[in-house]
Scaffold this motif. Structure first.
Motif, PDB file in Angstrom:
ATOM      1  N   GLU A  68      15.171  -9.619  21.199  1.00 51.68           N
ATOM      2  CA  GLU A  68      15.449 -10.610  22.243  1.00 51.68           C
ATOM      3  C   GLU A  68      15.752  -9.966  23.594  1.00 51.68           C
ATOM      4  OE1 GLU A  68      19.291  -9.350  20.391  1.00 51.68           O
ATOM      5  OE2 GLU A  68      17.306  -9.944  19.630  1.00 51.68           O
ATOM      6  N   ASN A  69      15.981  -8.664  23.624  1.00 54.68           N
ATOM      7  CA  ASN A  69      16.281  -7.975  24.888  1.00 54.68           C
ATOM      8  C   ASN A  69      15.033  -7.679  25.717  1.00 54.68           C
ATOM      9  OD1 ASN A  69      19.112  -7.793  24.563  1.00 54.68           O
ATOM     10  ND2 ASN A  69      18.865  -6.087  23.139  1.00 54.68           N
ATOM     11  N   VAL A  70      13.860  -7.836  25.118  1.00 53.53           N
ATOM     12  CA  VAL A  70      12.619  -7.635  25.872  1.00 53.53           C
ATOM     13  C   VAL A  70      12.330  -8.899  26.667  1.00 53.53           C
ATOM     14  CG1 VAL A  70      10.150  -7.143  25.753  1.00 53.53           C
ATOM     15  CG2 VAL A  70      11.713  -6.068  24.126  1.00 53.53           C
ATOM     16  N   PRO A  71      12.237  -8.825  28.002  1.00 49.05           N
ATOM     17  CA  PRO A  71      11.956 -10.035  28.794  1.00 49.05           C
ATOM     18  C   PRO A  71      10.668 -10.710  28.342  1.00 49.05           C
ATOM     19  CG  PRO A  71      12.565  -8.196  30.216  1.00 49.05           C
ATOM     20  CD  PRO A  71      12.378  -7.625  28.844  1.00 49.05           C
ATOM     21  N   ALA A  72      10.707 -12.029  28.195  1.00 48.27           N
ATOM     22  CA  ALA A  72       9.516 -12.761  27.745  1.00 48.27           C
ATOM     23  C   ALA A  72       8.422 -12.747  28.795  1.00 48.27           C
ATOM     24  CB  ALA A  72       9.892 -14.205  27.397  1.00 48.27           C
ATOM     25  N   THR A  73       8.795 -12.730  30.063  1.00 50.63           N
ATOM     26  CA  THR A  73       7.824 -12.694  31.157  1.00 50.63           C
ATOM     27  C   THR A  73       8.350 -11.771  32.251  1.00 50.63           C
ATOM     28  OG1 THR A  73       8.848 -14.625  32.220  1.00 50.63           O
ATOM     29  CG2 THR A  73       7.010 -15.046  30.704  1.00 50.63           C
ATOM     30  N   GLY A  74       7.473 -11.452  33.188  1.00 52.73           N
ATOM     31  CA  GLY A  74       7.879 -10.662  34.343  1.00 52.73           C
ATOM     32  C   GLY A  74       7.852  -9.171  34.072  1.00 52.73           C
ATOM     33  N   PRO A  75       7.901  -8.369  35.143  1.00 53.10           N
ATOM     34  CA  PRO A  75       7.792  -6.923  34.998  1.00 53.10           C
ATOM     35  C   PRO A  75       9.060  -6.297  34.444  1.00 53.10           C
ATOM     36  CG  PRO A  75       8.216  -7.478  37.285  1.00 53.10           C
ATOM     37  CD  PRO A  75       8.037  -8.778  36.559  1.00 53.10           C
ATOM     38  N   ALA A  76       8.894  -5.246  33.679  1.00 54.55           N
ATOM     39  CA  ALA A  76      10.031  -4.463  33.165  1.00 54.55           C
ATOM     40  C   ALA A  76       9.500  -3.102  32.745  1.00 54.55           C
ATOM     41  CB  ALA A  76      10.709  -5.165  32.002  1.00 54.55           C
ATOM     42  N   LEU A  77      10.390  -2.130  32.779  1.00 53.77           N
ATOM     43  CA  LEU A  77      10.062  -0.767  32.370  1.00 53.77           C
ATOM     44  C   LEU A  77      10.790  -0.480  31.063  1.00 53.77           C
ATOM     45  CD1 LEU A  77       8.508   1.748  33.492  1.00 53.77           C
ATOM     46  CD2 LEU A  77      10.723   2.548  34.352  1.00 53.77           C
ATOM     47  N   VAL A  78      10.055  -0.035  30.069  1.00 53.40           N
ATOM     48  CA  VAL A  78      10.633   0.342  28.787  1.00 53.40           C
ATOM     49  C   VAL A  78      10.710   1.867  28.728  1.00 53.40           C
ATOM     50  CG1 VAL A  78      10.294   0.359  26.285  1.00 53.40           C
ATOM     51  CG2 VAL A  78       9.784  -1.708  27.598  1.00 53.40           C
ATOM     52  N   VAL A  79      11.888   2.407  28.418  1.00 52.19           N
ATOM     53  CA  VAL A  79      12.029   3.856  28.252  1.00 52.19           C
ATOM     54  C   VAL A  79      12.411   4.133  26.806  1.00 52.19           C
ATOM     55  CG1 VAL A  79      12.660   4.250  30.657  1.00 52.19           C
ATOM     56  CG2 VAL A  79      14.456   3.847  28.995  1.00 52.19           C
ATOM     57  N   CYS A  80      11.754   5.147  26.206  1.00 51.14           N
ATOM     58  CA  CYS A  80      11.911   5.388  24.771  1.00 51.14           C
ATOM     59  C   CYS A  80      11.855   6.883  24.488  1.00 51.14           C
ATOM     60  CB  CYS A  80      10.797   4.666  24.019  1.00 51.14           C
ATOM     61  SG  CYS A  80      10.906   4.783  22.223  1.00 51.14           S
ATOM     62  N   ASN A  81      12.587   7.314  23.456  1.00 50.69           N
ATOM     63  CA  ASN A  81      12.460   8.704  23.013  1.00 50.69           C
ATOM     64  C   ASN A  81      11.090   8.922  22.389  1.00 50.69           C
ATOM     65  OD1 ASN A  81      13.462   6.939  20.910  1.00 50.69           O
ATOM     66  ND2 ASN A  81      13.838   8.755  19.644  1.00 50.69           N
ATOM     67  N   LEU A 126      20.354   6.312  31.026  1.00 53.56           N
ATOM     68  CA  LEU A 126      19.339   5.828  30.095  1.00 53.56           C
ATOM     69  C   LEU A 126      19.249   6.734  28.870  1.00 53.56           C
ATOM     70  CD1 LEU A 126      16.523   4.758  32.584  1.00 53.56           C
ATOM     71  CD2 LEU A 126      18.023   3.260  31.257  1.00 53.56           C
ATOM     72  N   HIS A 127      19.386   8.060  29.081  1.00 57.50           N
ATOM     73  CA  HIS A 127      19.386   8.997  27.956  1.00 57.50           C
ATOM     74  C   HIS A 127      20.520   8.659  26.994  1.00 57.50           C
ATOM     75  CE1 HIS A 127      20.550  12.673  25.801  1.00 57.50           C
ATOM     76  NE2 HIS A 127      19.277  13.048  25.903  1.00 57.50           N
ATOM     77  N   ASP A 128      21.683   8.414  27.524  1.00 58.73           N
ATOM     78  CA  ASP A 128      22.839   8.094  26.685  1.00 58.73           C
ATOM     79  C   ASP A 128      22.636   6.765  25.951  1.00 58.73           C
ATOM     80  OD1 ASP A 128      23.976  10.414  27.570  1.00 58.73           O
ATOM     81  OD2 ASP A 128      25.308   9.447  29.029  1.00 58.73           O
ATOM     82  N   ALA A 129      22.044   5.800  26.651  1.00 56.99           N
ATOM     83  CA  ALA A 129      21.804   4.491  26.025  1.00 56.99           C
ATOM     84  C   ALA A 129      20.844   4.621  24.847  1.00 56.99           C
ATOM     85  CB  ALA A 129      21.261   3.505  27.054  1.00 56.99           C
ATOM     86  N   VAL A 130      19.773   5.394  25.030  1.00 54.27           N
ATOM     87  CA  VAL A 130      18.804   5.596  23.947  1.00 54.27           C
ATOM     88  C   VAL A 130      19.448   6.358  22.795  1.00 54.27           C
ATOM     89  CG1 VAL A 130      16.625   6.723  23.318  1.00 54.27           C
ATOM     90  CG2 VAL A 130      16.792   5.454  25.468  1.00 54.27           C
ATOM     91  N   ALA A 131      20.283   7.370  23.121  1.00 54.20           N
ATOM     92  CA  ALA A 131      20.951   8.144  22.076  1.00 54.20           C
ATOM     93  C   ALA A 131      21.882   7.260  21.251  1.00 54.20           C
ATOM     94  CB  ALA A 131      21.724   9.303  22.706  1.00 54.20           C
TER      95      ALA A 131
END
Length: 624
Positions: free
Chosen positions: A446-459, A612-617
């Protein structure tokens, strides 16, 4: 049960509509198949027309209304309350069944064909309201299950109709049967009164009584969205293949198997059960989401088992007349029944996601008109299938050879489509990786926006990361990939099909790097979801490396929310860098558990590589 599609059968928003549709499909198919059986096995009592010609004529008469009236039907369903439209159609069905009863009673083939034309018209006006109402009464994650139930219910009704048609045709009690159909039509009308009213999708729409112009307008509306149009063509191809197969079954039963009328019913029973089972499997195999990756799997099964029918069928028909028990007693008979069951099953896997895709991607005020355009294309493809089958038979092809040609043609056409539109195959690969090789668990979707631009960062853990993320996230994503990985043979074909964006360090290729940033910004400005792997390369030891500062350049030029995502469980797989050379070929941790954890979006003002690194960790630690 609460999480199953079957719960819809306990709710008034779905159950009366479902029962009404099933009763209509029952009547359609009892009558149509009874008439086809008469044409094949009892022709002399009704007409002097050749049985092969009469069979093709009957199919054409039933399909013709879809070409003539679908445009008008779509406009009516969008303009008015779909529940009211369905009730009026069901009232007409009662009169049509009365006319059919008279036709059987006096053995008048032309009256029977007129009733068949009117039943085709009944289905033409019902279809846009039927499929158009689903997006109005179901939420997005119920569409696959709702369509699966609808297809299952339809084919169960078809199955029962085919069985009864065969039984009563063999007993020469068709007038009694159609009398019963009058009662079923009346019951369908009464149940339709329980369908809740629905908001008018296009209240101000002007109804165009010019059937040619209204049909053309609907076709244009459907073609405006490429994805929707491709879904329509995919559905229509299924009806071409299905019509080609089903139209040959009476003659296949009679000529190739030297069977009775009940053998035809037995073959249709196998096919219908298969479609029902395949439709119901869709929700489980797709994880209750719209999964077009099942479409290539379905088309592959249609070809494989269609070809197998040719090899399983006897080259010379048995000399003794065979009934259903005789068919079951022979090796080739059981083989053929399994083939037709699996053709139906893979057909269900093929068509349900396409119907759901068509409904999901269409504007709510255009759904019924797009469904009517689908009906027109379906009818055109079925007419071509009937003519194609008749032409092959006229040129001397056997029934089993017609079925073989259809299966081979299915492979050629679908291969061409997937080559032109690789998204289907890519979704299939993503589904295969996450449903067959691994067991995927997704949290925080549910945290992925249903519409509109967004940047996803992933390990970045493995070569399969993009496929795993594609399977986990509902929205299409554009992936930024390390150029060295992008160039790997075969892997390159997958990434090109995904329209991935290659990127390289400035020290290696500044031109590629600048082109990547420009493309990322263009995608975000266009409202897309873009995924980057800020470590810049695959992990060499399973840990999360430092996030490079390039993402800050994106934030400075076009600030958008950033969604942190963590992959877990992929390190140590053959797709990771833990194993090299021939060691990659050794299966490890087959069907291992992997996870995708999605965090809350971070607003642009709070974005830093370290944060963002800490959030992914943290997300990966929570999954571990």
């Amino acid at each position: 049960m609460a999480d199953s599609q079957f719960r819809l059968l306990s709710e008034r928003r779905f159950l009366p509509f479902f029962v009404t549709q099933a009763l209509g499909a029952f009547n359609d198919n009892v009558y149509k198949n009874a008439l086809l059986l008469v044409a094949t096995f009892d022709t002399a009592a009704y007409t002097a027309i050749d049985p092969v010609l009469l069979t093709q004529l009957g199919n054409g008469v039933f399909i013709l209304p879809f070409v003539l009236f679908s445009g008008l039907a779509g406009q009516l369903a969008d303009r008015f309350d779909k529940a009211v439209v369905m009730r009026i159609v069901k009232a007409c069905e009662v009169g049509i069944m009365a006319l059919a009863g008279v036709g059987f009673a006096i053995h008048n083939i032309w009256l029977l064909l007129l009733a068949l034309f009117l039943m085709g018209s009944h289905s033409t006006f019902f279809a846009p309201a039927k499929y158009g109402c689903l997006p109005q009464v179901l939420v997005a994650d119920e569409l696959v299950g709702g369509n699966a139930l609808l297809e299952m219910g339809t084919f169960v009704a078809i199955l029962l109709g085919q069985v009864l048609a065969g039984v009563f045709a063999a007993a020469h009690r068709l007038s009694v049967l159609v009398g019963g159909l009058f009662s079923i039509a009346l019951a369908g009308l009464l149940v339709s009164l329980l369908i809740p009213s629905m908001p008018r999708a296009a209240r101000g729409l002007r109804i165009d009584a010019n059937i040619a112009r209204s049909s053309l307008d609907n076709l244009k509306a459907a073609a405006a969205d490429r994805t929707v149009f491709l879904a329509i063509l995919g559905v229509s191809w299924f009806w071409f293949y299905g019509a080609l197969v089903v139209a040959q079954l009476p003659l296949f039963a009679k000529v190739a198997l030297h069977g009775t009328e009940e053998v035809f019913t037995e073959l249709l029973l196998a096919f219908s059960v298969g479609v029902g089972v395949g439709s119901m499997l869709c929700e489980r195999l797709s994880g209750r989401r719209l999964e077009i990756g099942l479409v290539p799997l379905g088309s592959l099964g249609l070809t494989v088992f269609g070809i197998d029918v040719f090899f399983a069928s006897p080259t010379a028909a048995p000399t003794a007349l065979m009934d259903p028990w005789d068919i079951l007693a022979t090796g080739f008979g059981r083989h053929i029944l399994v083939d037709f069951t699996l053709i139906g099953l893979f057909g269900g896997l093929y068509i349900v996601p396409l119907y759901a895709l068509m409904q999901h991607r269409t504007r709510s005020d255009f759904v019924s008109r797009v469904v009517s355009a689908n009906s027109i294309w379906n009818a055109i493809f079925m007419v071509v299938a009937a003519l194609f089958g008749a032409l092959l038979l006229k040129r001397g092809a056997t029934i089993r050879e017609v079925l073989l040609v259809g299966a081979i043609l299915n492979f050629a056409v679908t291969a061409f489509i997937y080559a032109r539109v690789p998204e289907f195959l890519l979704r299939f690969l993503a589904w295969l990786v996450t449903r067959v090789l691994y067991r995927l668990t997704v949290t925080g979707l549910e945290n992925v926006p249903a519409t509109g631009p967004a940047l996803v960062v992933c390990n970045h853990v493995s070569f399969a990361d993009a496929l795993v993320l594609s399977a986990a996230v509902h929205r299409p994503m554009r992936f930024v990939m390390e150029a060295s990985i992008f160039k790997i043979p075969l892997v390159n074909l997958v990434f090109r099909g995904m329209k991935a964006i290659p990127i390289a360090p400035a020290s290696e290729d500044r031109t590629v790097r600048e082109a990547a940033f420009a493309q990322v910004l263009a995608e975000l400005r266009g409202g897309a979801l873009v995924c980057i792997f800020p470590e810049g390369r695959l992990t060499a030891d399973g840990t999360i490396g430092a996030f490079r500062p390039g993402l800050m350049r994106i934030m400075q030029e076009h600030p958008v929310p950033v969604v942190p995502v963590a992959l877990s469980g992929l390190w140590g797989s053959a797709f990771s860098r833990r194993y090299r050379g021939l060691a990659r070929l050794v299966p490890r941790r087959l069907w291992a558990r992997i996870g995708v954890a999605i965090g809350a979006p971070v607003q642009p003002s709070a974005v830093t590589p370290e944060a963002l690194h800490d959030a992914v960790a943290v997300l990966r630690g929570a999954r571990a």
